[in-house]
Motif scaffolding. Structure first.
Motif, mmCIF file in Angstrom:
data_model
loop_
_atom_site.group_PDB
_atom_site.id
_atom_site.type_symbol
_atom_site.label_atom_id
_atom_site.label_comp_id
_atom_site.label_asym_id
_atom_site.label_seq_id
_atom_site.Cartn_x
_atom_site.Cartn_y
_atom_site.Cartn_z
ATOM 1 N N UNK A 169 0.408 30.193 41.105
ATOM 2 C CA UNK A 169 0.530 31.185 42.377
ATOM 3 C C UNK A 169 -0.324 32.190 41.942
ATOM 4 N N UNK A 170 -1.092 32.923 42.920
ATOM 5 C CA UNK A 170 -1.802 34.166 42.766
ATOM 6 C C UNK A 170 -0.839 35.348 42.595
ATOM 7 N N UNK A 171 -0.300 35.511 41.319
ATOM 8 C CA UNK A 171 0.759 36.462 40.790
ATOM 9 C C UNK A 171 -0.389 37.544 40.397
ATOM 10 N N UNK A 172 -0.045 38.856 40.750
ATOM 11 C CA UNK A 172 -0.945 39.873 40.291
ATOM 12 C C UNK A 172 -0.788 40.156 38.796
ATOM 13 N N UNK A 173 -1.975 40.629 38.374
ATOM 14 C CA UNK A 173 -2.284 40.873 37.048
ATOM 15 C C UNK A 173 -0.785 41.394 36.281
#
Length: 286
Positions: free
Chosen positions: A119-123
């Motif tokens: 999933x495109x979790x934020x850094x």
């Protein structure tokens, strides 16, 4: 009736799992991890064959050796991610099989060779995952500070809001390291943390390793660059075909004859003209 209620409440209390207790600060030189006679078979072949190694608080131990020598497997075994088929692995003096996963997470942090997320979790959220072992504890109050410090030290604060999946390989490697640092475990196990990094960030990562060791942690790092190992490691364990070929200071291990034999490649070992740190280069004909 009151007695019945009290007994029932007692049974309920016993069902609630106790919170894992963080380890006390390690004494300088204390053994935080060790492998004793460890054997591992993977895919039907021996990968580690009777390996002995110790990891001490306050030191950087580099695992070096040619491809397939068993470096990553040894690191995974010390982390309790790869089960040993023989021998024993201890973390903080106890066999790893006797630690629960939450207890281990407070004692060692692991950086794998590659980091991927579905999933495109934020850094920033990826780094914050390193604080999961502390959830519900008194030290959870340190989460924000630990995350901010780890991001600053690895120079990823500037893209804290970007999706992890949109980063370059080197950026992902630094974010993954920030997650490990945010975990604040006293034993750091890093598998090729410099592999995807440019020259500046290779130096940054290994300086961080030295700083963590000076602060009292134990750091085990898999490295292919022997000159980096010479510059930053206190000890080098050189593996060959699943066994320890040498274990000692860089000056003891980085000998031309031994390295040429282990790597099946003639090498030269020369001191740096300014720092005198050893430089290892292939021997080439003019």
């Amino acid at each position: 009736m009151r007695g019945t209620k009290t007994a029932g409440a007692g049974r309920l209390l016993r069902l609630v799992p106790s919170r894992p207790v963080p380890p006390p600060p390690a004494a300088p030189g204390e053994v935080l991890a060790e492998a004793e006679g460890v054997r591992v078979h993977l895919g039907g072949r021996p990968v580690l064959d009777g390996v002995d190694v110790t990891v001490h608080a306050g030191e950087v131990l580099a695992l070096a050796g040619p491809n397939g020598a068993g470096k990553s497997t040894l690191l995974g075994t010390l982390a309790a991610d790869v089960p040993a088929g023989g021998g024993v692995v201890r973390v903080h003096g106890r066999p790893v099989t006797r630690w629960s996963a939450p207890e281990l997470a407070l004692r060692r942090a692991v950086l794998p060779q590659s980091a991927s997320l579905s999933f495109p979790f934020p850094v920033e959220e990826v780094v914050r995952m390193g604080r999961a072992p502390w959830a519900g504890s008194d030290l959870a109050a340190e989460d924000d500070a630990a995350v901010a410090e780890a991001m600053a030290r690895t120079e990823v604060t500037g893209f804290a809001g970007r999706p992890f999946s949109a980063l370059s390989g080197g950026e992902r490697a630094r974010v993954a390291l920030a997650r490990v640092l945010a975990q604040r475990a006293p034993l750091l196990l890093l598998d090729e943390p410099t592999a995807a990094l440019d020259l500046r960030h290779q130096e940054l990562v290994l300086r961080l390793c030295r700083e963590r060791a000076r602060a009292g942690d134990a750091v085990v790092v898999v490295l292919h660059d022997l000159s980096l190992a010479a510059a930053y490691a206190d000890r080098i364990a050189l593996l060959r075909r699943g066994r320890i070929a040498a274990d000692g200071s860089p000056a003891e291990v980085l000998a031309e004859g031994l390295l040429s034999e282990v790597y099946d490649q003639p090498v030269e070992v020369v001191p740096h003209p300014r720092t005198e740190a050893l430089l290892v280069v292939p021997r080439r004909e003019p």
